[in-house]
Design a protein around this motif. Structure first.
Motif, PDB file in Angstrom:
ATOM      1  N   THR A   1       0.777  -1.636   0.055  1.00 29.21           N
ATOM      2  CA  THR A   1      -0.460   0.189   0.278  1.00 29.21           C
ATOM      3  C   THR A   1       0.910   1.358  -0.227  1.00 29.21           C
ATOM      4  O   THR A   1       0.318   1.922  -0.965  1.00 29.21           O
ATOM      5  CB  THR A   1      -0.871  -0.090   1.223  1.00 29.21           C
TER       6      THR A   1
ATOM      7  N   HIS B   1      -8.987   0.775   2.646  1.00 29.01           N
ATOM      8  CA  HIS B   1      -9.783   0.670   1.010  1.00 29.01           C
ATOM      9  C   HIS B   1     -10.861   0.523   0.782  1.00 29.01           C
ATOM     10  O   HIS B   1     -11.626  -0.632   1.589  1.00 29.01           O
ATOM     11  CB  HIS B   1      -8.398  -0.338  -0.281  1.00 29.01           C
TER      12      HIS B   1
ATOM     13  N   GLU C   1      -6.246  -2.494   4.166  1.00 27.39           N
ATOM     14  CA  GLU C   1      -4.686  -3.063   3.319  1.00 27.39           C
ATOM     15  C   GLU C   1      -3.623  -3.444   4.049  1.00 27.39           C
ATOM     16  O   GLU C   1      -2.461  -4.444   3.655  1.00 27.39           O
ATOM     17  CB  GLU C   1      -4.536  -1.895   2.133  1.00 27.39           C
TER      18      GLU C   1
ATOM     19  N   THR D   1      -8.174   5.103  -1.208  1.00 27.03           N
ATOM     20  CA  THR D   1      -7.153   4.575   0.454  1.00 27.03           C
ATOM     21  C   THR D   1      -6.790   5.352   1.043  1.00 27.03           C
ATOM     22  O   THR D   1      -6.053   6.710   0.689  1.00 27.03           O
ATOM     23  CB  THR D   1      -5.957   3.116  -0.387  1.00 27.03           C
TER      24      THR D   1
END
Ligand SMILES: Cc1cc2nc3c(=O)[nH]c(=O)nc-3n(C[C@H](O)[C@H](O)[C@H](O)COP(=O)(O)OP(=O)(O)OC[C@H]3O[C@@H](n4cnc5c(N)ncnc54)[C@H](O)[C@@H]3O)c2cc1C
Ligand code: HEM
Ligand code: SF4
Ligand code: SF4
Lengths: 276, 794
Positions: A135, B662, B627, B657
């Motif tokens: 991420t 997210h 996430e 996100t």
């Protein structure tokens, strides 16, 4: 709220696994076999049976995972249990062997099992370590978007280099045509490309920018900026692919070897019953 | 001068063509006037090969023309053949400009100037209206078109799309897949477009996928180009094709010019008609979509009936038998009597015509509960509306004390709260004696509220009184509330509007009726969100109770309506009831405490703000992915596809996100589902548990796909049957489980239908995405739980 598989349901499956391990160890300690401890005693049979059932159940996970919409139990329960009971198997199976190893099918099965378990342990490590890194590395874009941005930068770069010499244009062309993200499993895992054409182009352009004069200097500086941005993107894209590969690669050992283990296990059981 | 016709039918859509055919069969001297050069322009303009559905299934077809579900081409051919066979007197290219006069003496003027005389007129011009055309010189080129049948038909062309409305944007985006597209907008911004389309086009322009000329008009057409007048001067744009979506003129002005009155100013309002479809102009009948019957079969039935009425051979409406069945529970009574009883007994419906009431009855359900029967329960997710035709019910407001109830008698209604707020039922309702109830579906009721002003007014007033009573005055009778009600009003806010700001004088409380709000405070120069308050709760009490200025800012998270109650009236209520004061104080205390907690963790406020920005404020249940746990295995999508005809209804990767929360592209089951607003087949529903789902009545028109601002509905082919697990493992037959998230093959005669998340309604164990996430990253959250989630994640 959401919890990782390890702490899931307040360690319910860890407790279950510990119970199993504890029971095996106690039985083993108090068990007084007639000869050396091995799989042939009543305890050996018991542990062996538990082990086989556990392995079959662990493999069943692959099927359960694909039975979408079936069963009321969450897949997370299954995985949490899979992980802890899978590790407990080390103790159960090792005690089952009575520490009798040799160059035979029995030990082969044991070794395969240990590799499968070790790969599984790595998997859990990967599952815990990488998601957040992915991420962060993505900064809100997807891999496809990164690739699209790279194509866009290529165009920008070609425009900027229009009036510049052949040499730098060759590098830029190479950067836009030969830069690879991903590829073989190995490349994916390494996360870099030692001879990345974009990095080469950047090095080249930086060198030339220092020497360039007047308008050329301005154009060269633009090329450098654009290439720098592309290098950054390429690095991030490779990192993304690398992380995804880390999340996947161990399954390529875990699954095939668990089938191998199954085969070895069958051989082990048959040989024990026929030749004992 | 032509001789006078007994009946002139205007418009040859399903309603008009059916009327024309019946008039011919009955031997009336008639004429069917059609603007286009073919029958039924609306259906003619459907996308090529479109599958036309014959809903509602239960309704029998009664027409001289044939109609059954099938492809557009087959439907049109059947009507062409039927029209020829009946020898309908059709005049094509005859656009009616004006209608003057009344029964016995109508003068119908065509755009050609010709005047046609008729004794009666049947107006069947539908709602599609007439499309506006480009008027600049040189714009009569064949490559300038006003509709788009099939965007996939064009590839590698340069296409100019003119028009900044939804149609233009949708066409531009669909065409941009295979073509170079330029969009021309007269305005500076795409202000008229729906939110979802606005986002799409803005993004496409930003990404360079579509070029945009704003504040630009068409100057003239040339042989292979358009010349545009932009704010910086002229621009010549070479192109292969122009698609102009300039909108359509609503027929309202035309219809009004004929002397017909509309009951309200609302754009969706339809003319008022008698039971025989006659308007307030004697002899002028209106049928089809313009009469409020938006489906083909209904339109055709009406065309038939209206001709019988005109010919003096009236037939009972085609729905008579159906209605008889609906009221069978009441014993042997006539439909007309039931309709009359409803009209007399139920004030809120007394303003309706017999025709509207019949429709209501047809779409509704008659219940005859005995004393003690439960009508619905607290926390059900149903959103139908009930009127008490006879008898009485108890509304149990307190879940712990069923005796604490409020009695509603004959003529009153209930269920309006769920209808208005889109949330769960707030009370349990039990019949207190044998009663007759009429249950009206949400969509029907909304249509009614929008078209009949008196219904809206009555409903709003009653709902307001009840909500104030429920929240602030459970022990008072409605009579005691008189003064309080005078101090209350309904206020509307758009998303982002302020209810009030920090530091202002606090002079009122807001009871949230629909929508939801965020409460924030300015700390260190930044707005920190402290909480999220959904419909059914109140805000603004703090300043009044503590006699201080507003301590926080409150903004609408989505379009919101509140009941604003003046401070003095609110305090008066508190003075009258120590009980209430205690409760309000308890809430206040809790809020103060939670505010302190939240101020210490600005991150959780940020997460709430992020979720609100994603439109999650109007959700009732949303899929979120953590996430930090998600291993990107896509098992969630695979599970969705596997359990839903091979097409995943969720796109895990797409979507924003924040702080590892997210929001994937997936249905949020909105409080007021946008997709439901315009489904011609009434195929979208909300189940008692809250899921918004599409049933098998869907005709694949694509309205819902366009209306959803979150892009979660798709038109897709149903997938072929999958092989068994063993067959796939052993012989490699077909696609294995989870191998394809989107199916590409389909049967040759398959048609695309709308698909969306139904929260795995009907699958044991609940949502498959969540259940098959191996790591627990995927969760489903209700708005009430955002708070807990945000605190947990920060
Ligand atoms: C994309 C889409 C898909 C749909 N799919 C279905 C479906 O599958 N099944 C279904 O049952 N319903 C469907 N509907 C609804 C259906 O098309 C309408 O309910 C139906 O066409 C209404 O019929 P009508 O006769 O009232 O009007 P229309 O069909 O709109 O016909 C009006 C006619 O009047 C003509 N006209 C207009 N003004 C004038 C004038 N001034 N002078 C002369 N002539 C004039 C027009 O050219 C037109 O031919 C769909 C609607 C849309 C928009
Ligand atoms: C002999 C022991 C084991 C066997 C036979 C076994 C077998 C399997 C199988 C068949 C799968 C399914 C893979 C797929 O189809 O995608 C799987 C998945 C997995 N196993 Fe094991 N396993 C064992 C032990 C372990 C151990 C000890 C761990 C961890 C400590 C572990 C962790 C995992 C994980 C994390 C997954 C992946 C889940 C997913 O992403 O779907 N396994 N295992
Ligand atoms: S596509 Fe959507 S709006 Fe159209 S009929 Fe189907 S469900 Fe209704
Ligand atoms: S199933 Fe869970 S872990 Fe896999 S992609 Fe979906 S959310 Fe991520």
């Amino acid at each position: 709220m959401n919890q990782s598989i390890l702490v899931y349901r307040r360690f319910r499956y860890l407790k279950l696994a510990l119970l199993l391990v504890l029971a095996s160890v106690i039985l083993y300690a108090f068990h007084q076999p007639m000869r050396v401890p091995n799989g042939g005693t009543w305890l050996g049979y018991t542990l062996g049976t538990i082990g086989v059932l556990l392995i079959l159940w662990l493999m069943w996970f692959g099927i359960r995972k694909r039975r979408y919409g079936g069963g009321k139990v969450m897949l997370e329960d299954w995985l949490s249990a899979h992980v802890y009971l899978g590790i407990a198997l080390i103790v159960v199976a090792t005690l089952h062997t009575g520490f009798q190893f040799g160059w035979n099918v029995h030990t082969l099965a044991y070794a395969l099992m240990m590799i499968v378990i070790a790969s599984g342990v790595f998997g859990v490590y990967a599952y815990i370590r990488y998601p957040l890194l992915m991420t962060e590395n993505r900064r809100g874009t997807t891999l496809d978007q990164m690739l699209a941005q790279m194509a866009e930068l290529d165009r920008e770069c070609r425009d900027a280099a229009m009036g510049l010499g052949d040499e730098i244009n060759r590098y830029i062309l190479a950067s836009s045509q030969e830069t690879r993200v991903g590829g073989s499993m190995w490349r994916q895992l390494s996360g870099r490309d030692a001879s990345c054409p974009t990095h080469r182009a950047l090095a080249q352009a930086t060198g030339l920018a220092a020497k360039a004069q007047r308008e050329e200097a301005a154009a060269m500086r633009r090329v450098v900026t654009v290439l720098q941005r592309k290098c950054d993107l390429v690095t991030r894209a490779r990192r993304d692919v690398q992380i995804k590969a880390m999340l996947d690669v161990w399954l390529h050992i875990h699954v095939p070897l668990s089938f191998a283990l199954l085969a070895a296990l069958v051989a082990h059981v048959i040989s024990v019953f026929f030749y004992w | 001068m032509a001789d006078r016709y007994q009946v002139a039918v205007i418009g040859s859509g399903p309603a008009g063509a059916s009327a024309g055919a019946r008039a011919a069969e009955l031997g009336l001297k008639h004429i069917l006037l059609e603007k286009a050069d073919h029958l039924s322009d609306t259906i003619y303009k459907y996308q090529k090969g479109k599958f036309v559905m014959a809903t509602p299934d239960i309704l029998p077809l009664r027409s001289s023309l044939i109609f059954q579900a099938g492809r557009r081409e087959e439907v049109l051919k059947a009507w062409d053949d039927g029209t020829a066979k009946c020898k309908t007197n059709v005049r094509y290219g005859a656009e009616v400009k004006a209608i003057k006069g009344q029964r016995g003496d109508f003068k119908i003027t065509l755009t050609s100037g010709e005047v046609i005389e008729a004794e009666t007129v049947v107006l069947a011009i539908g709602l599609q209206g007439n499309l506006r055309k480009l008027t600049a010189p040189g714009c009569d080129k064949p490559w300038i078109q006003y509709q788009l049948d099939d965007p996939e038909e064009y590839a590698d062309e340069t296409i100019i799309v003119i028009g900044g409305g939804d149609a233009g944007i949708e066409n531009a985006i669909a065409l941009a897949v295979q073509n170079t597209v330029v969009i021309v907008n007269r305005e500076a911004e795409f202000a008229r477009a729906k939110q979802g389309n606005l986002q799409l086009i803005t993004k496409a322009i930003e990404d360079g996928k579509i070029e945009c000329f704003s504040s630009t008009e068409v100057e003239r057409g040339e042989d292979d180009a358009l010349v545009l007048r932009t704010k910086d001067g002229e621009a010549r744009v070479k192109c292969d094709r122009v698609i102009a979506r300039l909108g359509a003129d609503p027929p309202r002005s035309f219809v009004e010019a004929c002397g017909v009155v509309f009951p309200s100013k609302d754009r969706a309002a339809l003319p008022e008609l008698s039971a025989t479809y006659e308007s307030n102009v004697p002899g002028l009948y209106i049928v089809g979509a313009l009469a409020g019957y938006p489906l083909i079969k209904q339109a055709m039935n009406q065309g038939y009936e209206v001709i019988h009425t005109i010919a003096g051979k009236p037939v009972p409406p085609a729905d008579e038998d159906l209605l008889k069945k609906k009221i069978a529970k009441l014993g042997d009574v006539a439909v007309d009597d039931v309709v009359r009883t409803i009209q007399e007994n139920v004030p809120i419906l007394s303003g309706l015509t017999a025709l509207q009431l019949r429709e209501l009855l047809l779409e509704g359900t008659v219940h005859v509960p005995e004393a003690g029967d439960v009508i619905f329960r607290r926390n059900d997710y149903t959103n139908t509306f009930f009127v008490i035709v006879e008898g009485a019910v108890d509304v149990q407001l307190d879940p712990n004390d069923p005796t604490f109830a409020c009695l509603l008698g004959m003529g009153q209604f209930f269920g309006e709260m769920g209808l208005l707020s889109g949330r769960r039922r707030t009370a349990t309702v039990v019949a207190s004696e044998r009663s007759i109830l009429l249950e009206i579906p949400r969509r029907t009721m909304i249509k009614l509220v929008n078209s009949v002003a008196s219904v809206k007014r009555d409903l709003d007033e009653a709902a307001m009184a009840r909500q104030i009573q429920n929240n602030f005055a459970p022990n008072l009778t409605p009579g005691d509330l008189g003064d309080t009600l005078k101090a209350a009003q309904i206020v509307k806010f758009r998303a982002g509007d302020y209810l009030f700001k920090e530091g202002e004088k606090g002079d009122s409380v807001h009871l949230i009726r629909t929508g939801s709000v965020t409460v924030s405070r300015r700390i260190g120069g930044r707005d920190i969100v402290l909480s999220y308050v959904p419909a059914g709760h109140y805000v603004g009490e703090m300043a009044l109770m503590t006699n201080a200025p507003r301590s926080a800012t409150v903004r609408a998270a989505v379009a919101t309506e509140t009941i604003k109650l003046e401070g003095a009236a609110f305090m008066a209520l508190l003075d009258r009831s120590p009980d209430l004061r205690q409760r309000v104080e308890a809430v206040l205390e809790q809020r103060l405490m939670s505010n302190v907690r939240m101020e210490g963790r600005p991150d959780s406020g940020n997460i709430i703000q992020f979720l609100i920005d994603q439109g999650v404020g109007e959700a009732t249940d949303v899929l979120l992915i953590d996430e930090s746990l998600c291993v990107r295995c896509d098992n969630c999508e695979k599970a969705c596809a596997e359990t839903h005809g091979g097409t995943s209804r969720l796109n895990r990767e797409a979507g924003p996100t924040y702080a590892s929360v997210h929001v994937p592209t997936s249905c949020r089951h909105c409080e007021h589902p946008h997709c439901m607003s315009d489904c011609p087949a009434d195929a979208i529903h909300r189940s008692p548990n809250g899921e918004v789902f599409i049933d098998d009545k869907c005709i694949g028109c694509g309205n819902c796909e366009r209306n959803c601002p979150y892009g979660v509905i798709h038109l897709a082919y149903p997938a072929p049957e999958k092989p068994g697990l063993l067959a796939w493992l052993l012989w490699g037959a077909g696609h294995g489980p989870g191998q394809d998230k989107h199916n590409h093959d389909h049967a040759p005669d398959a048609k695309k239908l709308a698909v969306k998340c139904d929260m795995c309604k009907g699958i044991e164990g609940g949502p498959s995405c969540v259940r098959s996430c191996p790591t627990g990253a995927a969760i489903r959250v209700k708005p009430e739980e955002f708070f807990a989630l945000a605190s947990f994640k920060s």
